[in-house]
Write a protein that holds these residues in place. Structure first.
Motif, mmCIF file in Angstrom:
data_model
loop_
_atom_site.group_PDB
_atom_site.id
_atom_site.type_symbol
_atom_site.label_atom_id
_atom_site.label_comp_id
_atom_site.label_asym_id
_atom_site.label_seq_id
_atom_site.Cartn_x
_atom_site.Cartn_y
_atom_site.Cartn_z
ATOM 1 N N SER A 177 8.819 -3.178 -9.479
ATOM 2 C CA SER A 177 8.576 -1.817 -8.678
ATOM 3 C C SER A 177 9.587 -0.861 -8.606
ATOM 4 N N THR A 178 10.747 -1.546 -8.432
ATOM 5 C CA THR A 178 11.974 -0.724 -8.308
ATOM 6 C C THR A 178 12.131 0.069 -9.806
ATOM 7 N N GLN A 179 12.282 -0.548 -10.708
ATOM 8 C CA GLN A 179 12.147 -0.059 -12.090
ATOM 9 C C GLN A 179 11.290 1.285 -12.283
ATOM 10 N N ILE A 180 9.917 0.870 -11.965
ATOM 11 C CA ILE A 180 9.248 1.934 -12.146
ATOM 12 C C ILE A 180 9.331 3.125 -11.340
ATOM 13 N N LEU A 181 9.652 2.973 -9.946
ATOM 14 C CA LEU A 181 10.109 4.010 -9.162
ATOM 15 C C LEU A 181 11.280 5.065 -9.690
ATOM 16 N N GLU A 182 12.302 4.117 -10.070
ATOM 17 C CA GLU A 182 13.588 4.903 -10.478
ATOM 18 C C GLU A 182 13.282 5.534 -11.787
ATOM 19 N N SER A 183 12.615 4.950 -12.692
ATOM 20 C CA SER A 183 12.254 5.689 -13.784
ATOM 21 C C SER A 183 11.166 6.903 -13.572
ATOM 22 N N MET A 184 10.536 7.029 -12.443
ATOM 23 C CA MET A 184 10.015 8.293 -11.815
ATOM 24 C C MET A 184 10.781 9.151 -10.922
ATOM 25 N N GLY A 185 12.110 9.090 -11.016
ATOM 26 C CA GLY A 185 12.936 9.877 -10.203
ATOM 27 C C GLY A 185 13.337 9.675 -8.920
ATOM 28 N N ALA A 186 12.825 8.396 -8.395
ATOM 29 C CA ALA A 186 13.201 7.857 -6.989
ATOM 30 C C ALA A 186 14.677 7.355 -7.071
ATOM 31 N N GLN A 242 0.956 0.881 -15.536
ATOM 32 C CA GLN A 242 1.792 2.249 -15.746
ATOM 33 C C GLN A 242 0.878 3.458 -15.706
ATOM 34 N N ASN A 243 -0.290 3.355 -16.129
ATOM 35 C CA ASN A 243 -1.136 4.359 -16.461
ATOM 36 C C ASN A 243 -1.749 5.091 -14.832
ATOM 37 N N LEU A 296 0.764 -1.183 0.124
ATOM 38 C CA LEU A 296 0.088 -0.035 0.071
ATOM 39 C C LEU A 296 1.003 1.222 0.031
ATOM 40 N N THR A 297 1.980 1.189 0.624
ATOM 41 C CA THR A 297 3.207 2.431 0.901
ATOM 42 C C THR A 297 3.398 2.776 -0.645
ATOM 43 N N LEU A 298 3.946 1.563 -1.478
ATOM 44 C CA LEU A 298 4.500 1.966 -2.768
ATOM 45 C C LEU A 298 3.284 2.260 -3.720
ATOM 46 N N GLU A 299 2.275 1.830 -3.628
ATOM 47 C CA GLU A 299 1.189 1.881 -4.648
ATOM 48 C C GLU A 299 0.687 3.462 -4.384
ATOM 49 N N TYR A 300 0.667 3.732 -3.099
ATOM 50 C CA TYR A 300 0.187 5.230 -2.594
ATOM 51 C C TYR A 300 1.384 6.256 -3.360
ATOM 52 N N VAL A 301 2.593 6.123 -2.968
ATOM 53 C CA VAL A 301 3.279 7.352 -3.252
ATOM 54 C C VAL A 301 3.520 7.132 -4.742
ATOM 55 N N THR A 302 3.591 6.181 -5.358
ATOM 56 C CA THR A 302 3.788 6.090 -6.937
ATOM 57 C C THR A 302 2.729 6.732 -7.560
#
Length: 205
Positions: free
Chosen positions: A167-176, A136-137, A107-113
């Protein structure tokens, strides 16, 4: 649907930082708040919402999203309400941190992303983005170098390592700025090295 029930602890009067703590399936807000004894959060406002019936959503986090509705949307809304409580106390978004374990980590990852922006940091103890696949949308914004720690075991009965990597790849692609650590053979729990990694995130903002 989740009733708004948010426990407060720590510095409830004049904090400049907040940590939002999300418990796992079958756990409680009080349980997750007890982790604060191991964390460097002496001056933080601690906020822990309680899931109705101790479960954020009924099925696996990798089930089809519709099968976890309306509970998932309600849970995400409750996290949003918790963020608003921190903001109402004058705490800026870049000083709001998130932490969750297992279902709470998902839930943490889903909310912040879904709401990516510069936060203080995010800590996911055994979790990944939610859904039968990555949608991704659902995700938008920019983390602007927000530090994120994701720890998980290999294997884990609930959380496949492949979803952790995705999940790591998605967050990194968004600047985390993501630190991902996989612990071979670790039980479905939180180990000291994860606490150490969490404290690096909490001390960095």
């Amino acid at each position: 649907m989740h009733t708004k029930n948010i426990l407060q602890a720590g510095n409830t009067s004049n904090a400049t930082k907040a940590l939002i703590m999300l418990h796992g399936r079958g756990g409680s807000a009080q349980d997750i708040l007890s982790l604060a004894d191991l964390l460097q959060v002496e001056d933080f406002l601690l906020l822990a919402p309680q899931a109705t019936n101790s479960t954020w959503y009924p099925h696996s986090f990798m089930a089809e999203i519709d099968s976890n509705q309306p509970y998932l949307d309600s849970a995400l809304a409750l996290v949003g309400d918790t963020v608003q409580e921190a903001l109402a106390k004058g705490i800026q978004e870049e000083h709001i941190y998130f932490l969750g374990f297992s279902q709470g980590a998902c839930l943490t990852l889903e909310y912040v992303t879904r709401h990516a922006k510069r936060y203080g940091g995010a800590i996911a103890f055994t979790g990944g983005l939610i859904g039968d696949q990555i949608y991704q949308n659902n995700y938008s914004g920019n983390f602007y170098d927000t530090p994120v720690f994701i720890g998980s075991s290999d294997p884990d009965f609930h959380v496949p390592v492949s979803r952790v990597h995705e999940s790591t790849q998605i967050l990194e692609s968004m600047g985390a700025q993501v630190t991902e650590k996989i612990y071979p053979g670790m039980p479905h729990t939180i180990v000291q090295d994860e606490i150490d990694q969490a404290n690096l995130v909490l001390g960095g903002g």
